[in-house]
Design a protein around this motif. Sequence first.
Motif: not given
Length: 330
Positions: A312-317
Motif C-alpha cells: 500500500l502507498v498513500a498520501q494526504g493532499f
Amino acid sequence: MAEQQRPPIPLIDVAPDDEPAVAALRAEPGRLGLLLASARRTYTPLGLRSADKISRAWARRAATPLREAIEGVDRAMGRPGAYLLNYSYEWGCTSGAAEDPGHGGPTLLRTLDWPFDGLGRALVATRRQGVAGSYVSLTWPGYAGVLTGFAPGRFAAAINQPPLPGPFGKALGWPLARWRVGASRETPPSHLLRLAFDTCENFDAAVALLRQTPICIPAIFTLAGAKPGETVVIERTEHQAFTAPEPAAANHWASCPGPRGGPRDRVSLPRRAAMRALLRQEPDWSLDWMRPPIHVANTRLVMMANPASGRLVAQGFERTGPATALLEIG
C-alpha cells in the motif's frame, strides 16, 4: 515542502476489543481538532450543532452495524460533531482497479476529493483485526465507517459518490438526495463497506454483500481482489446493483442499462476516461499518474493498494499539494 519535512500519516494498530474510530481519536486528538475547527469555519458553530442533532435523530432510526461504535465516538468526543462526521457521506472520488502482473494481482488506484480543508492533513490509517482478517482503513479520528480500505490477501475497496437524483442539478438534487436519506432506514454505504472488511473472507464474498444489501443512498463501490481478474465497479441504488463495463469509476453512472442521472460535476467524465487509460498500463507506484484531470484542487487522499502482495502507498493532499509524507506498507 520536502518529503522528509511533511508530517507522516500515523498508522494506528487497534486492539481487538477496541473501536478503530475511538482509538484514532485518542491517539490523534490534534487531528480531530483540525477537522472540527474546519467544520466550524465551514458550517458555523450553530450549523455544526444543528446538523449533528439532525444526524443523531436519523441514526436512531437507521439500520447500521456501527450504532454502538458511533455512540462510543460521541461519548469520547464529548462535544457535537460525532454524528455529523459519521453520517456526512459528501465525498467525490476517482477509482480504478488495474491488473498488476508485477504484484501478482490487481491494484486499486484511488483518489478522494472533497472541498473541505484539513481532510488531507488530518488523515490517519487504522489497522485492526476483523472477524475475517486484518485490514487497514485510511480514515479520520472519530470516523467509524470505511471509505477507502485494504485487506492484504483479500481485497481493497473504495466508495465514490454517485450522481445526484433527477435532472435538477445541485440546487434541487442535493436537497432531494438528503430527503431520500431522511426517509430511508437502510444502512449507510460506508458502514456497509466497513462490514465487508470486518466479515468477508475474500473478494467474492465482499462483492455479494455490497451487491445485495439495501443502502440508504446510492453509491459506487470499486473493488480489487487478490487474484488476477478480480476487479469490479458496483453501481448501487438503494435496492439495485449494476456493473460498470470497466473497473473505473468517477462520479457518474457508467453501466448500461443502469441507473438514471447525469454526471455529478463537469470533470467526472474526463476523470473516468483518464482512469480507464491508466488501467491499460502497468500501475505506476511512484504516483506520477496523480495529475489533472484525476488530480483536482479538492483532492485530499491518493492511495494504491495491491491485496496479493500486501503493498500500500498513500498520501494526504490539500489545495496547496501534498500535505503528508508517503505512507508505505509492505
